[in-house]
Design a protein around this motif. Structure first.
Motif, short mmCIF file in Angstrom:
data_model
loop_
_atom_site.label_atom_id
_atom_site.label_comp_id
_atom_site.label_asym_id
_atom_site.label_seq_id
_atom_site.Cartn_x
_atom_site.Cartn_y
_atom_site.Cartn_z
N MET A 1 -10.98 15.25 84.76
CA MET A 1 -11.20 15.02 83.33
C MET A 1 -12.59 15.47 82.93
O MET A 1 -13.56 14.84 83.27
N ASN A 2 -12.59 16.51 82.24
CA ASN A 2 -13.86 17.12 81.91
C ASN A 2 -14.41 16.51 80.64
O ASN A 2 -13.78 16.59 79.59
N MET A 3 -15.55 15.88 80.73
CA MET A 3 -16.17 15.39 79.51
C MET A 3 -16.97 16.53 78.89
O MET A 3 -18.18 16.64 79.12
N LEU A 147 -14.88 17.88 67.36
CA LEU A 147 -14.31 16.63 66.85
C LEU A 147 -14.77 16.37 65.43
O LEU A 147 -13.97 16.04 64.55
N LEU B 26 -11.17 7.75 72.90
CA LEU B 26 -11.89 8.81 72.20
C LEU B 26 -13.39 8.67 72.39
O LEU B 26 -14.09 9.63 72.71
N MET B 29 -13.88 8.12 76.78
CA MET B 29 -13.25 9.11 77.63
C MET B 29 -13.17 10.48 76.97
O MET B 29 -12.74 11.46 77.60
N ASN B 30 -13.54 10.57 75.69
CA ASN B 30 -13.61 11.84 74.98
C ASN B 30 -12.25 12.53 74.87
O ASN B 30 -12.13 13.75 74.99
N TYR B 85 -6.68 15.91 79.87
CA TYR B 85 -8.04 15.40 79.76
C TYR B 85 -9.07 16.52 79.73
O TYR B 85 -10.06 16.44 79.00
N VAL B 170 -16.74 7.02 83.31
CA VAL B 170 -16.85 7.79 82.09
C VAL B 170 -18.12 8.63 82.10
O VAL B 170 -18.12 9.80 81.70
N PHE B 187 -8.46 4.74 84.71
CA PHE B 187 -8.16 5.32 83.39
C PHE B 187 -6.77 4.92 82.92
O PHE B 187 -6.56 4.63 81.74
#
Lengths: 360, 284
Positions: A1-3, A147, B26, B29-30, B85, B170, B187
């Motif tokens: 999961m790439n932030m 966003l 949101l 965890m974006n 994700y 996170v 998650f």
């Protein structure tokens, strides 16, 4: 999961430098005729393009009964073309493109009701009205992350919806604008019930605007946009001005969407709050995903497939049509797109080559 | 005047419970999950079905209204959400809009498009006066429940092992994984709890907000506003933003009914322009 870090422009392609360099070379005065020659070569018309437009022109002869549907396709195609200009070429995500469609539709409708019923003048008014809104709101999408852009564009569209809903004296509120009559196009072609004039009129407008977009996106300006999309930092470091270009292309796309709205109002002779609904913006995304972003035919082909799909499905289950749109979106994003790409890669490449390889 | 303030606070509290799951998915965890409202709707409909078809009491349905959406959320997270994700925000938006459209049409198909009525027990109906201010019993009940949940959430996130693991995962997933934290399970669990809270909010809010198949679309923007305006750093920002929006919306509808939701949207655009990171968060 790439932030994903908020400053990274998505989508970031690794080949960014080439487009940026080409753009700056071309922009430099009095140099680099090879680059110009390359651009000119890439702009040359491919045989399949003639085929595409020829088929569009002859379609009414083959299917005289479905000209109303074809009119819808042409308008949706123009609308999708408009979104592709900002999403596919400049990389600006938008969830509120219906704002411009709606403003164009209301402008054309009000112009026809209150000033003049000439269709071309109404179209110009629709484009102007939408581009004013586009210009003003373009400054909102320059800053922030994807966003915030999604939220701000969505917010602008919701504002327009609320405005149209509340300002009853002007827009008719939920009843919409009724009793619009439109004069014959150029004083010659009367709008008929079967929709023949409507389709040919929309197709002509689409074609003219498409030509303009094709020329612009094949120019150094178009190349520099793609450079911005791929790597904004690098593009600006190679001397490509960012904000001015984004404002320009956003305004331009708004004008295109306004034209689509104007056509919609004139050919259906009715404007309602529906033109500003959220599902317009969401459906438009699907259209562009089906056809592919970043090449001008993507929106047009997507519009054809989307409308045919809608025609078939909504004939079967008119009430639950949205379910299938949703399913299509989920499937496309969750891997269907990759599958299509993989199986159809060779075919796509061939088609893209025929259409002029606009898939940067 | 004070009654409006009170109603606004109740509304804001409800918004916070509805949006708290989104504040995590949101905000932390974006992941742009526009389908958050669908889970809320699921909770609302669970309550409606249990009360109408099986004659259960309102309070007894609430745990189920939490569990069912939580379960749906866990399954969806495992199957559909997880691969997205690391995709772009645009893909996430399109995917979750697709889910919204599907849920709206599916609920319409199974339950019909009419407004659903939820009858709260008689001891929660009506209002009482405190120093001349009319206070709805149900609204005070909602406020109490929401305060308890909000305090619990903040406690879990800030003080427990689970919370610190989540914050670690996170902040830097790879390091967290390297330290032996089960990021995937974490998650999934977080997503499930967020969905469950949305469902609980949907059940609690059915009486105040109304419940019909378009619920996810109608309130999508409100949830997003709560999170983006509140700031994406924790739960306190969204909590304050939810209260602010609740009071502003109720007051706006009371004093300027013709402006509709205009004010809220305009304020949101302004806030995002001036502070893209949200009102209550430091710039990242």
């Amino acid at each position: 999961m790439n932030m994903a870090s908020p400053t990274t422009p998505l989508p970031a392609a690794p080949v960014a430098g080439t487009a940026a360099n080409a753009a700056t070379i071309v922009n430099a005065p009095g140099t680099a005729s090879p680059a110009r020659a390359l651009l000119r070569r890439r702009r040359a018309w491919k045989p399949a393009e003639f085929l595409f437009w020829g088929a569009a022109l002859l379609a009414p002869l083959a299917l005289p009964r479905s000209m109303l549907l074809m009119n819808e396709i042409a308008i949706l195609g123009l609308f999708a073309l408009s979104l592709d200009l900002i999403l596919g070429y400049a990389g600006i995500v938008s969830l509120g493109h219906a704002a411009f469609l709606g403003v164009g539709a209301y402008a054309a409708g009000l112009f026809a009701l209150n000033v003049s019923a000439d269709p071309l003048a109404g179209l110009v008014v629709a484009m102007l009205a939408a581009s004013v809104l586009g210009f003003l709101s373009s400054f909102l999408v320059l800053r922030g992350t994807d966003l915030t852009r999604l939220m701000v564009t969505l917010g602008v569209a919701l504002l327009m919806f609320e405005a149209a809903n509340s300002w009853r004296s002007l827009t008719g509120g939920a009843d919409g604008l009724q009793g619009i009559t439109i004069d014959p196009v150029l004083g010659l072609f009367d709008f008929d019930l079967k929709g023949r004039t409507a389709y040919l009129y929309s197709l002509a407008v689409l074609f003219v605007l498409f030509l303009a977009a094709r020329r612009m996106m094949g120019s150094p300006f178009g190349l520099s946009l793609r450079a911005l999309r791929d790597n904004r930092l690098r593009a600006s470091a190679s001397g490509v001005g960012v904000n001015g270009r984004l404002v320009l292309v956003y305004t331009l796309a708004a004008a295109y969407a306004g034209a689509a709205g104007g056509l919609l109002a004139q050919t259906t002779q009715f404007v309602s709050l529906d033109v500003l609904e959220f599902h317009r913006s969401a459906d438009l995304m699907l259209v562009l995903i089906i056809g592919g972003t970043g090449w001008l035919y993507g929106g047009l082909i997507g519009a054809v497939l989307f409308e045919l799909f809608q025609d078939v499905v909504s004939a079967a289950t008119p009430q639950y049509w949205q379910f299938w749109v949703g399913l299509l979106l989920v499937v496309f994003v969750s891997g269907g797109r990759e599958a299509v790409h993989k199986t159809g890669a060779a075919l796509r490449q061939r088609v893209a080559a025929l259409f002029g390889g606009r898939r940067a | 005047m004070l009654t409006i303030l009170f109603d606004g606070v109740a509304y804001g509290m409800l918004l916070f419970i509805l949006a708290s799951g989104l504040a995590v998915t949101l905000g932390l965890m974006n992941f742009v999950n526009l389908a958050h409202g669908s889970f809320a709707m699921a909770g609302g409909y669970v309550t409606v079905v249990l009360m109408q078809r099986y004659g259960m009491g309102f309070l007894a349905t609430l745990p189920v209204a939490f569990l069912v959406p939580a379960l749906i959320g866990a399954v969806l997270e495992r199957t559909l959400y997880r691969p997205l994700y690391d995709k772009s925000h645009l893909d996430q938006v399109l995917f979750s809009i697709g889910l919204v459209f599907m849920s709206v049409a599916a609920v319409d198909y199974f339950m019909g498009s009419q407004q659903q009525l939820v009858h709260v027990p008689s001891w929660l109906q009506g209002r009482f006066d405190v120093a001349g201010v009319g206070i709805g019993r149900y609204r005070s009940f909602v406020i109490v429940v929401c305060i308890v949940i909000a305090a619990l959430l903040q406690f879990v996130l800030a003080r427990t092992r689970f919370g610190s693991q989540l914050r670690a995962a996170v902040d830097d997933q790879r390091v967290a994984r390297g330290l032996g934290i089960e990021v995937g399970t974490l998650f999934t669990l977080t997503f499930a709890i967020g969905s469950g809270l949305a469902g609980l909010g949907g059940a609690l809010g059915a009486e105040m907000l109304g419940l019909d198949p378009t619920f996810p679309l109608k309130f999508m923007i409100y949830f997003l506003i709560v999170v983006t305006v509140g700031g994406r750093a924790g739960l306190i920002g969204p909590f304050l933003a939810a209260l602010l929006i609740g009071v502003a919306d109720v007051a706006g509808k009371y004093y300027l009914p013709q402006a509709g939701a205009f004010i809220i949207y305009a304020v949101m655009i302004l806030v995002l322009l001036v502070r893209p990171q949200g009102l209550f968060a430091a710039a990242r």
